[in-house]
Write a protein that holds these residues in place. Structure first.
Motif, short mmCIF file in Angstrom:
data_model
loop_
_atom_site.label_atom_id
_atom_site.label_comp_id
_atom_site.label_asym_id
_atom_site.label_seq_id
_atom_site.Cartn_x
_atom_site.Cartn_y
_atom_site.Cartn_z
N HIS A 120 0.84 -1.21 0.00
CA HIS A 120 0.00 0.00 0.00
C HIS A 120 0.87 1.26 0.00
O HIS A 120 0.58 2.22 -0.73
CB HIS A 120 -0.91 -0.01 1.23
CG HIS A 120 -1.80 1.20 1.32
ND1 HIS A 120 -2.90 1.36 0.52
CD2 HIS A 120 -1.73 2.30 2.12
CE1 HIS A 120 -3.50 2.51 0.82
NE2 HIS A 120 -2.80 3.10 1.78
N GLN A 121 1.94 1.24 0.79
CA GLN A 121 2.82 2.40 0.84
C GLN A 121 3.52 2.61 -0.49
O GLN A 121 3.74 3.76 -0.91
CB GLN A 121 3.85 2.23 1.96
CG GLN A 121 4.49 3.53 2.42
CD GLN A 121 3.46 4.54 2.89
OE1 GLN A 121 2.63 4.25 3.75
NE2 GLN A 121 3.51 5.73 2.33
N ILE A 124 0.95 4.27 -2.73
CA ILE A 124 0.76 5.66 -2.34
C ILE A 124 1.94 6.52 -2.79
O ILE A 124 1.77 7.66 -3.26
CB ILE A 124 0.57 5.76 -0.81
CG1 ILE A 124 -0.79 5.19 -0.40
CG2 ILE A 124 0.68 7.21 -0.34
CD1 ILE A 124 -1.98 5.96 -0.92
N VAL A 147 -5.04 1.66 -6.04
CA VAL A 147 -5.15 1.75 -4.58
C VAL A 147 -6.51 1.26 -4.12
O VAL A 147 -6.62 0.57 -3.09
CB VAL A 147 -4.89 3.20 -4.11
CG1 VAL A 147 -5.13 3.33 -2.61
CG2 VAL A 147 -3.46 3.62 -4.45
N TYR A 151 -7.31 -1.77 -1.50
CA TYR A 151 -8.16 -1.71 -0.31
C TYR A 151 -9.13 -2.90 -0.29
O TYR A 151 -9.41 -3.47 0.78
CB TYR A 151 -8.95 -0.40 -0.27
CG TYR A 151 -8.26 0.70 0.47
CD1 TYR A 151 -8.01 0.61 1.84
CD2 TYR A 151 -7.87 1.87 -0.17
CE1 TYR A 151 -7.37 1.63 2.53
CE2 TYR A 151 -7.24 2.90 0.51
CZ TYR A 151 -7.00 2.78 1.86
OH TYR A 151 -6.37 3.78 2.55
N ASN A 304 -3.73 8.60 4.01
CA ASN A 304 -2.50 7.88 4.34
C ASN A 304 -1.61 8.68 5.28
O ASN A 304 -1.04 8.14 6.23
CB ASN A 304 -1.74 7.55 3.05
CG ASN A 304 -0.49 6.73 3.29
OD1 ASN A 304 -0.55 5.54 3.57
ND2 ASN A 304 0.67 7.36 3.18
N ASP A 305 -1.48 9.99 5.03
CA ASP A 305 -0.65 10.83 5.88
C ASP A 305 -1.20 10.89 7.31
O ASP A 305 -0.43 10.93 8.28
CB ASP A 305 -0.54 12.24 5.31
CG ASP A 305 0.31 12.28 4.04
OD1 ASP A 305 1.02 11.29 3.78
OD2 ASP A 305 0.23 13.28 3.31
#
Length: 324
Positions: A120-121, A124, A147, A151, A304-305
């Motif tokens: 996932h990272q 992103i 993405v 999910y 995400n952040d």
């Protein structure tokens, strides 16, 4: 002649007085100048000392952050080793006994989730680079879809994990302690994430803002309904388990009957987690339809952040010295 002598004496006396006054004034000026110089020097010394202390505090803060980063990396490495050892032991016992052991499902989910987080990272980061490089909307739309699909894979993993150990998924022990403070039924509340996205996205039109607000409102209503259902389940389980506290020989049959009823009710926990994940999945899909490709990409970065900051907060809390 006498008068001339008197005049000369007066003139000499006046000159001496003026000379004395000049010396006194000069002395006072020197004193004032020295005082001002001393004040200036004192201020310079104070400023240098304040700057030195500021540099020391900044250096200590940077060092603390670096120590926290190293400690986090060490903890992650240790956790990975524990997971690997745990799965190895669990698989060895299962091979010896011919069946899986309790907890193996939770360990397997934790490892799958760790791999999911890494992937996932990476996705992103691809979106972040794409936004900075100003690529076209079509290419950005494909990255966003990637993405979203990723999910969906998480929800599948959680469904499998809930079948193996529903309490593990519900409690959130697969996340950091700080993340668990924000969890609701095995994940984050969709309504809260929508609020964060709405407050941080720029250039939203009025129709988009209204659509996001309506989506947030409907998500909140669905969350409330699920929360009420969970409360009703807990109350029902409490009544079932507390109907009698006697476990004597004459009440064994009744006791076993109550446990069977409680187990049947407890099985609905898996359904609650599944419905909560469906709500999260539906909310992300609806948000993606409301936003443009570029806005959707930024929304994913915002979410995400936010989660990364919670994890960083957790790491800093674990490593900072505690005062008792």
């Amino acid at each position: 002649m006498l008068l001339l002598m008197q005049n000369l004496g007066s003139a000499s006396s006046a000159m001496e007085d003026n000379s004395q006054k000049t010396e006194d004034t000069s002395t006072e000026d020197n004193i004032d100048t020295d005082h001002k110089n001393n004040q200036t020097l004192r201020r310079l010394v104070q400023n240098r000392e304040a700057a030195r202390k500021s540099r020391l505090r900044k250096k200590a803060y940077v060092q603390q952050l670096e120590n926290s980063r190293l400690r986090l990396a060490q903890l992650e490495q240790e956790l990975q080793q524990v997971h690997q050892q745990g799965v190895f032991v669990a698989n060895g016992v299962a091979a010896d006994r011919g069946h899986s052991v309790v907890g193996n499902g939770a360990l397997a989910f934790d490892m799958d989730y760790a791999r999911w987080v890494d992937e996932h990272q990476r996705l992103i980061n691809d979106i972040r680079l794409a936004i900075n490089s100003q690529i076209g909307d079509n290419e950005l739309h494909l990255l966003v879809d990637g993405v979203m699909t990723h999910y969906n894979e998480l929800y599948k993993l959680k469904s499998i994990g809930a079948k193996a150990d529903v309490f593990h998924i519900l409690s959130g022990f697969w996340k950091t302690p700080a993340e668990r403070c924000f969890m609701w039924l095995g994940g984050f509340r969709s309504s809260e994430l929508l609020k964060i996205v709405r407050n941080h996205l720029e250039a939203l039109t009025d129709p988009q803002l209204m659509a996001i607000y309506n989506l947030q409102h409907s998500s909140q209503q669905a969350e409330d309904a699920l929360s009420q259902g969970m409360e009703a389940l807990q109350q029902s389980l409490t009544e079932t388990l507390s109907s009698t506290c006697s476990t004597g020989a004459g009440n064994v049959a009744e006791y076993m009957g109550q446990m069977a009823i409680a187990m049947t009710k407890l099985a609905s926990l898996e359904t609650f987690i599944h419905q909560a994940d469906l709500l999260r999945q539906h909310t992300l899909q609806q948000l993606n339809r409301i936003l443009t490709a570029r806005q959707a990409a930024r929304a994913l970065l915002v979410i995400n952040d936010f989660i990364l900051r919670i994890r960083a907060l957790n790491s800093l809390w674990l490593t900072c010295p505690k005062e008792y």
